[in-house]
Design a protein around this motif. Structure first.
Motif, PDB file in Angstrom:
ATOM      1  N   MET A  62      -8.780  -0.479  -3.140  1.00  0.00           N
ATOM      2  CA  MET A  62      -7.862  -1.331  -3.873  1.00  0.00           C
ATOM      3  C   MET A  62      -7.791  -0.940  -5.338  1.00  0.00           C
ATOM      4  O   MET A  62      -8.715  -0.368  -5.904  1.00  0.00           O
ATOM      5  CB  MET A  62      -8.306  -2.795  -3.741  1.00  0.00           C
ATOM      6  CG  MET A  62      -8.171  -3.337  -2.333  1.00  0.00           C
ATOM      7  SD  MET A  62      -8.990  -4.927  -2.117  1.00  0.00           S
ATOM      8  CE  MET A  62      -8.252  -5.889  -3.439  1.00  0.00           C
ATOM      9  N   ALA A  63      -6.646  -1.265  -5.957  1.00  0.00           N
ATOM     10  CA  ALA A  63      -6.431  -0.965  -7.362  1.00  0.00           C
ATOM     11  C   ALA A  63      -5.397  -1.935  -7.921  1.00  0.00           C
ATOM     12  O   ALA A  63      -4.851  -2.777  -7.192  1.00  0.00           O
ATOM     13  CB  ALA A  63      -5.961   0.487  -7.528  1.00  0.00           C
ATOM     14  N   ARG A  64      -5.114  -1.825  -9.211  1.00  0.00           N
ATOM     15  CA  ARG A  64      -4.074  -2.616  -9.871  1.00  0.00           C
ATOM     16  C   ARG A  64      -3.204  -1.679 -10.681  1.00  0.00           C
ATOM     17  O   ARG A  64      -3.688  -0.731 -11.278  1.00  0.00           O
ATOM     18  CB  ARG A  64      -4.682  -3.692 -10.778  1.00  0.00           C
ATOM     19  CG  ARG A  64      -5.475  -4.764 -10.032  1.00  0.00           C
ATOM     20  CD  ARG A  64      -6.190  -5.693 -11.017  1.00  0.00           C
ATOM     21  NE  ARG A  64      -6.993  -6.678 -10.314  1.00  0.00           N
ATOM     22  CZ  ARG A  64      -6.610  -7.919 -10.042  1.00  0.00           C
ATOM     23  NH1 ARG A  64      -5.394  -8.326 -10.438  1.00  0.00           N
ATOM     24  NH2 ARG A  64      -7.395  -8.758  -9.406  1.00  0.00           N
ATOM     25  N   TRP A  73       0.835  -1.190   0.000  1.00  0.00           N
ATOM     26  CA  TRP A  73       0.000   0.000   0.000  1.00  0.00           C
ATOM     27  C   TRP A  73       0.878   1.252   0.000  1.00  0.00           C
ATOM     28  O   TRP A  73       2.008   1.235   0.492  1.00  0.00           O
ATOM     29  CB  TRP A  73      -0.964   0.035   1.200  1.00  0.00           C
ATOM     30  CG  TRP A  73      -0.314   0.150   2.550  1.00  0.00           C
ATOM     31  CD1 TRP A  73       0.003  -0.857   3.395  1.00  0.00           C
ATOM     32  CD2 TRP A  73       0.112   1.368   3.212  1.00  0.00           C
ATOM     33  NE1 TRP A  73       0.601  -0.365   4.541  1.00  0.00           N
ATOM     34  CE2 TRP A  73       0.672   0.991   4.452  1.00  0.00           C
ATOM     35  CE3 TRP A  73       0.072   2.724   2.868  1.00  0.00           C
ATOM     36  CZ2 TRP A  73       1.186   1.916   5.349  1.00  0.00           C
ATOM     37  CZ3 TRP A  73       0.586   3.660   3.762  1.00  0.00           C
ATOM     38  CH2 TRP A  73       1.128   3.254   4.984  1.00  0.00           C
ATOM     39  N   VAL A  74       0.341   2.317  -0.573  1.00  0.00           N
ATOM     40  CA  VAL A  74       0.970   3.636  -0.564  1.00  0.00           C
ATOM     41  C   VAL A  74      -0.130   4.672  -0.371  1.00  0.00           C
ATOM     42  O   VAL A  74      -1.303   4.386  -0.614  1.00  0.00           O
ATOM     43  CB  VAL A  74       1.746   3.923  -1.875  1.00  0.00           C
ATOM     44  CG1 VAL A  74       2.901   2.951  -2.054  1.00  0.00           C
ATOM     45  CG2 VAL A  74       0.815   3.889  -3.081  1.00  0.00           C
ATOM     46  N   GLU A  79      -4.554   1.876  -2.082  1.00  0.00           N
ATOM     47  CA  GLU A  79      -4.381   3.333  -1.992  1.00  0.00           C
ATOM     48  C   GLU A  79      -4.944   3.765  -0.636  1.00  0.00           C
ATOM     49  O   GLU A  79      -6.149   3.702  -0.413  1.00  0.00           O
ATOM     50  CB  GLU A  79      -5.137   4.049  -3.096  1.00  0.00           C
ATOM     51  CG  GLU A  79      -4.586   3.877  -4.487  1.00  0.00           C
ATOM     52  CD  GLU A  79      -5.332   4.765  -5.464  1.00  0.00           C
ATOM     53  OE1 GLU A  79      -5.093   5.992  -5.448  1.00  0.00           O
ATOM     54  OE2 GLU A  79      -6.186   4.249  -6.212  1.00  0.00           O
ATOM     55  N   SER A  80      -4.078   4.174   0.248  1.00  0.00           N
ATOM     56  CA  SER A  80      -4.521   4.586   1.571  1.00  0.00           C
ATOM     57  C   SER A  80      -5.165   5.967   1.500  1.00  0.00           C
ATOM     58  O   SER A  80      -4.580   6.916   0.981  1.00  0.00           O
ATOM     59  CB  SER A  80      -3.322   4.614   2.524  1.00  0.00           C
ATOM     60  OG  SER A  80      -3.692   5.183   3.752  1.00  0.00           O
ATOM     61  N   VAL A  81      -6.386   6.072   2.042  1.00  0.00           N
ATOM     62  CA  VAL A  81      -7.086   7.357   2.028  1.00  0.00           C
ATOM     63  C   VAL A  81      -7.330   7.903   3.435  1.00  0.00           C
ATOM     64  O   VAL A  81      -7.714   9.058   3.596  1.00  0.00           O
ATOM     65  CB  VAL A  81      -8.438   7.251   1.274  1.00  0.00           C
ATOM     66  CG1 VAL A  81      -8.209   6.872  -0.171  1.00  0.00           C
ATOM     67  CG2 VAL A  81      -9.369   6.254   1.957  1.00  0.00           C
ATOM     68  N   TYR A  82      -7.102   7.064   4.457  1.00  0.00           N
ATOM     69  CA  TYR A  82      -7.356   7.504   5.828  1.00  0.00           C
ATOM     70  C   TYR A  82      -6.322   6.869   6.742  1.00  0.00           C
ATOM     71  O   TYR A  82      -6.312   5.651   6.926  1.00  0.00           O
ATOM     72  CB  TYR A  82      -8.777   7.106   6.244  1.00  0.00           C
ATOM     73  CG  TYR A  82      -9.220   7.623   7.604  1.00  0.00           C
ATOM     74  CD1 TYR A  82      -9.138   8.974   7.912  1.00  0.00           C
ATOM     75  CD2 TYR A  82      -9.740   6.752   8.552  1.00  0.00           C
ATOM     76  CE1 TYR A  82      -9.551   9.452   9.150  1.00  0.00           C
ATOM     77  CE2 TYR A  82     -10.164   7.218   9.793  1.00  0.00           C
ATOM     78  CZ  TYR A  82     -10.069   8.568  10.088  1.00  0.00           C
ATOM     79  OH  TYR A  82     -10.488   9.042  11.312  1.00  0.00           O
ATOM     80  N   GLU A  83      -5.431   7.684   7.287  1.00  0.00           N
ATOM     81  CA  GLU A  83      -4.363   7.220   8.170  1.00  0.00           C
ATOM     82  C   GLU A  83      -4.409   8.038   9.456  1.00  0.00           C
ATOM     83  O   GLU A  83      -3.592   8.930   9.666  1.00  0.00           O
ATOM     84  CB  GLU A  83      -2.991   7.374   7.500  1.00  0.00           C
ATOM     85  CG  GLU A  83      -2.856   6.618   6.187  1.00  0.00           C
ATOM     86  CD  GLU A  83      -1.526   6.872   5.494  1.00  0.00           C
ATOM     87  OE1 GLU A  83      -0.625   7.462   6.136  1.00  0.00           O
ATOM     88  OE2 GLU A  83      -1.379   6.496   4.324  1.00  0.00           O
TER      89      GLU A  83
END
Length: 413
Positions: A154-156, A106-107, A173-177
């Motif tokens: 999620m994605a590719r 993940w990024v 794809e991290s959207v909430y950290e």
């Protein structure tokens, strides 16, 4: 058309040994301590406190199990070794922890709403709209680490690691950290290298895709972690080698051990002994070789006894201090794997930290209670891996350890 061209190049290219340079940075724990923020971070980051604060913010049905922190091994607060990858076409670069204690990639996303993804954090964010090879998935994912949580979609994408292309790689794809854990981290994301059952994100982990696409010479990867920053052109750099091993980075015989459970890189350890005093798990116990954890961890009762044997005293935030003057006289600690003794001197297991103009010495051992069907688990983290070269073989599911180039002439008696 671009994807077909990449596939053709991949299929026609011979498998290769891929070197991924790793750099060592000051850990999050060290930076928090220097800033006087460590106590508050540990208090606010506990699973109960974190859950009460942020769980109401999560949408209904969020795939995040807030009670799993005791089972997760990630200790990124101490992570120090990072490497570069890229995602997308054209390439977008990210710094990641290559973590054998997890299986997800993940990024941060450009749509991330947390402070950890803001401009002040200096973290790079993935811009899906700028990539021609991006494929949207739409499913949500959630990961609960011991020192932080994150949510995303999620994605590719096309992944590049050390010049090696992996097509159609599933990633998050991290959207909430929320919280301070990822805000303080130097790395952008995590690339997990454990077995697929450990993955929270559906789909093949990165190394599984490398094997499936025949992108590596052998289904093997190995880690060499140098102790210190590189000071001269003759010092070997830390690296992850995909597809094999490098004989120049280790010496002595290799000790192979079979994987006992395909999730973490879990093996059987014969025993742990403190020089001339005592031993733990004399009938054998289970251990995990984990590049995502810097320290060496074990069951609470064993670790508390070990701390006493090496003269470490607890602080009010759960760390253990050692008198720096006594380091040279402290006993060796030996881990017996496959009948071979892997010995750490005090110079190896004591962490020396400068706080202002004062040097402090901390024990490199940590209490973590993790149960498995085979019994309590020990964690051999980077403190162990900086002394010993480690090889991970997915072909026959085994792990090897031997003396690294930076321990030549040491620990051989």
């Amino acid at each position: 058309m671009l994807r077909l061209l990449l596939l053709a190049v991949l299929c026609c290219s011979a498998p290769a040994l891929i070197r991924v340079p790793l750099r060592r940075e000051r850990s999050m724990r060290s930076r928090l301590r220097a800033a006087g923020l460590l106590h508050d971070f540990l208090r606010d980051g506990s699973p109960d406190t974190f859950g009460r604060r942020y769980a109401p913010c999560l949408p209904p049905g969020t795939p995040l199990q807030l009670g799993r922190s005791g089972e997760r091994l990630h200790n990124f607060m101490d992570a120090q070794y990072y490497g570069e990858i890229s995602l997308g076409t054209p390439q977008q670069n990210f710094s990641v922890v290559f973590d054998t204690g997890s299986a997800d990639l993940w990024v941060p996303s450009s749509y991330c709403v947390s402070e950890a993804c803001g401009t002040l954090s200096m973290h790079r964010r993935f811009k899906a709209f700028e990539s021609t090879s991006f494929r949207h998935d739409g499913r949500m994912f959630g990961i609960h680490y011991g020192s932080g949580h994150l949510l995303g979609v999620m994605a590719r994408e096309t992944l590049q690691v050390g010049g090696l292309a992996v097509l159609n790689q599933e990633f998050g794809e991290s959207v909430y950290e929320p919280g301070a854990a990822f805000l303080m981290a130097k790395f952008d994301g995590v690339l997990g290298m454990a077995y697929p059952p450990l993955a929270e994100i559906l789909g093949n982990p990165v190394f599984d895709n490398m094997m499936a696409q025949k992108a590596v010479e052998e289904p093997v990867f190995s880690f060499y972690l140098s102790r210190y920053r590189i000071t001269s052109s003759t010092d070997p750099e830390s690296e992850l080698l995909l597809g094999g091993t490098d004989e120049a980075l280790y010496h002595g015989p290799i000790t192979w051990l079979p994987v006992t459970a395909k999730g973490y890189w879990q093996i059987k350890m014969d025993s742990v002994a403190v020089q001339g005093v005592s031993s733990f798990c004399p009938r054998g116990c289970q251990a995990i070789v984990d590049t995502g954890t810097s320290l060496i961890a074990g069951p609470t009762n064993d670790i508390l006894s070990l701390q006493q044997l090496i003269g470490a005293t607890p602080t009010n935030i759960g760390e253990y201090l050692i008198d720096c003057v006594r380091v040279s006289s402290l006993p060796h600690v030996t881990f017996v794997l496959g009948g071979t003794e892997f010995t750490l001197t005090a110079q190896s297991y004591v962490r020396k930290v400068l706080l202002g103009d004062k040097q402090l010495c901390f024990s490199g051992f940590q209490a973590v209670d993790i149960l498995s069907p085979e019994g309590p688990l020990w964690i051999l983290g980077d403190l162990f891996l900086t002394e010993f070269y480690s090889v991970f073989d997915r072909g026959v599911n085994r792990v090897a350890n031997t003396w690294g180039a930076n321990t030549r002439g040491a620990n051989t008696c």
